[in-house]
Motif scaffolding. Structure first.
Motif, short mmCIF file in Angstrom:
data_model
loop_
_atom_site.label_atom_id
_atom_site.label_comp_id
_atom_site.label_asym_id
_atom_site.label_seq_id
_atom_site.Cartn_x
_atom_site.Cartn_y
_atom_site.Cartn_z
N ILE A 48 -16.02 -32.66 -30.28
CA ILE A 48 -16.74 -32.32 -29.11
C ILE A 48 -16.08 -31.94 -27.98
N LEU A 49 -14.84 -32.19 -27.94
CA LEU A 49 -13.80 -31.91 -26.67
C LEU A 49 -13.59 -30.45 -26.98
N ASN A 123 -19.21 -32.19 -18.12
CA ASN A 123 -19.38 -31.40 -19.19
C ASN A 123 -18.55 -30.39 -19.44
N THR A 126 -16.19 -30.53 -22.28
CA THR A 126 -16.83 -30.79 -24.08
C THR A 126 -17.42 -29.68 -24.24
N LYS A 127 -17.96 -29.44 -25.39
CA LYS A 127 -18.59 -28.40 -26.24
C LYS A 127 -20.30 -28.92 -26.26
N THR A 197 -17.16 -37.97 -32.60
CA THR A 197 -16.03 -37.50 -32.03
C THR A 197 -14.69 -38.37 -32.46
#
Length: 391
Positions: A48-49, A123, A126-127, A197
């Motif tokens: 997610i990063l 945010n 992150t994705k 994650t």
């Protein structure tokens, strides 16, 4: 008739050399662009990063354990790292300064309750879909990103109870609850998992929830910053790694390995792209020179054809079509060669544990089409100028 007069009796050794050079250049170019894209995509969709985003912290040593040295970051240290040339974005990771526990709230899994550590970042690092990653007091549930280690622990616990393991998709449908507490005060909030994650050991929550908890359920101790979220600029991973070593900082080992892989491979493929562009350019010059030489040697024949009533456009078209066929042969051969090379490289990468998308990349094929178009345009104007010169 025109083709036979202009091309049948020409020495094609220079043309063949230029075709070989263009073929090699095209093959290297499409291969380099393809794997540069695939290397940069490596790991995407699983984390997610954002790309090149790392979590850094101070190394723990004996002095830290004895509280003789600090493991938190001061404002001065944060600003110093932010000013480094390898830093694209930097932000402190906010941690909970309140007591919070997580418990299951579903008949699908056995009851489990544990104290947890939660963190939040902006945010932009992150994705996560911003529509899913938001919270305000009164909302039905709090979106969270769960460390995979927690899901492994949950599955181990479930297996001990004779319950089948839980998949990622099933875990997202299971109900959980947060219990926020401070002396004389307690509150429960529903929780929903929106992602997982491998990079963060704590549960990630929206910053609005973190602020709410720290304000309404504060501890007596002030909050400290022990971790930073940092996005490294493309091509500066070596500087970042050296900085970590000099300043006794560290990041997760798997993040460093992936970052180093992308940095080294990206640099190598970028160099190969540069070499390929030069090769294609030089081979193109040879082809252009061959076309000029062909027109120069056939000035008498071209002039004769013009006097016999052939239009300049028809002669130009014949020359252009001839070289379009040459470029088509080069382009087709290079794409076929790339497909063969790609097959073996993909197998080698797969054996080495590096799994990338096996499909073709649009930009790599577009590069060949673009070069083909440039060659065609240059050859058209070259043929036009040469033919009209004989008038």
């Amino acid at each position: 008739m025109i083709k036979k007069i202009l091309f049948s009796y020409q020495n094609k050794s220079q043309l063949i050399i230029a075709m070989i050079g263009s073929f090699l250049g095209f093959t290297f170019l499409v291969t380099s662009i393809h794997y540069l894209i695939r290397v940069n995509e490596f790991g995407e969709g699983e984390e997610i990063l954002g790309n090149n985003t790392m979590i850094i912290q101070k190394q723990i040593n004996n002095y830290s354990s004895l509280k003789l040295s600090k493991n938190d970051f001061s404002e001065r240290e944060i600003e110093s790292i932010r000013k480094e040339e390898f830093t694209e974005m930097l932000q402190p990771i906010l941690s909970n300064n309140f007591d919070v526990s997580l418990q299951t709230d579903s008949e699908l899994v056995p009851y489990l309750r544990t104290d947890v550590f939660v963190q939040s970042v902006d945010n932009e690092f992150t994705k996560i879909d911003t529509n899913k990653w938001k919270w305000a007091p009164g909302d039905e549930y709090i979106p969270i990103v769960l460390p995979r280690e927690f899901l492994v622990m949950l599955n181990t616990f479930a297996s001990a109870k004779g319950i089948p393991p839980i998949s990622d998709d099933l875990a997202k449908s299971i109900g959980f609850k947060f219990t926020l507490s401070s002396p004389g005060k307690k509150e429960m909030e529903k929780v929903r998992i929106v992602g997982f994650t491998n990079e963060v050991s704590a549960i990630l929550v929206p910053s609005s929830f973190m602020e709410y908890g720290n304000i309404n359920f504060p501890k007596d101790e002030p909050a400290i910053i022990t971790q930073l979220m940092l996005t490294v600029k493309e091509g500066r991973f070596g500087d970042f790694e050296n900085y970590l070593e000099k300043r006794s900082l560290e990041s997760k080992e798997n993040s460093m390995i992936v970052g180093k892989l992308k940095s080294v491979a990206g640099t190598l493929f970028s160099i190969l792209i540069g070499i390929s562009v030069i090769t294609v350019f030089l081979a193109g010059l040879v082809l252009v020179q061959y076309a000029q030489l062909l027109i120069s040697r056939n000035e008498y024949e071209i002039r004769t054809l013009l006097r016999q009533g052939y239009s300049p456009k028809k002669i130009i078209k014949s020359i252009l079509l001839y070289f379009i066929k040459v470029f088509a042969v080069i382009s087709g051969a290079s794409i076929i060669a790339f497909s063969v090379v790609k097959f073996f490289i993909d197998k080698l990468l797969d054996k080495g544990g590096i799994q990338i998308d096996a499909g073709f990349t649009f930009l790599s094929i577009l590069a060949v089409i673009f070069a083909f178009g440039i060659y065609t345009i240059v050859n058209y104007f070259n043929a036009k100028r040469g033919v009209l010169k004989t008038l």
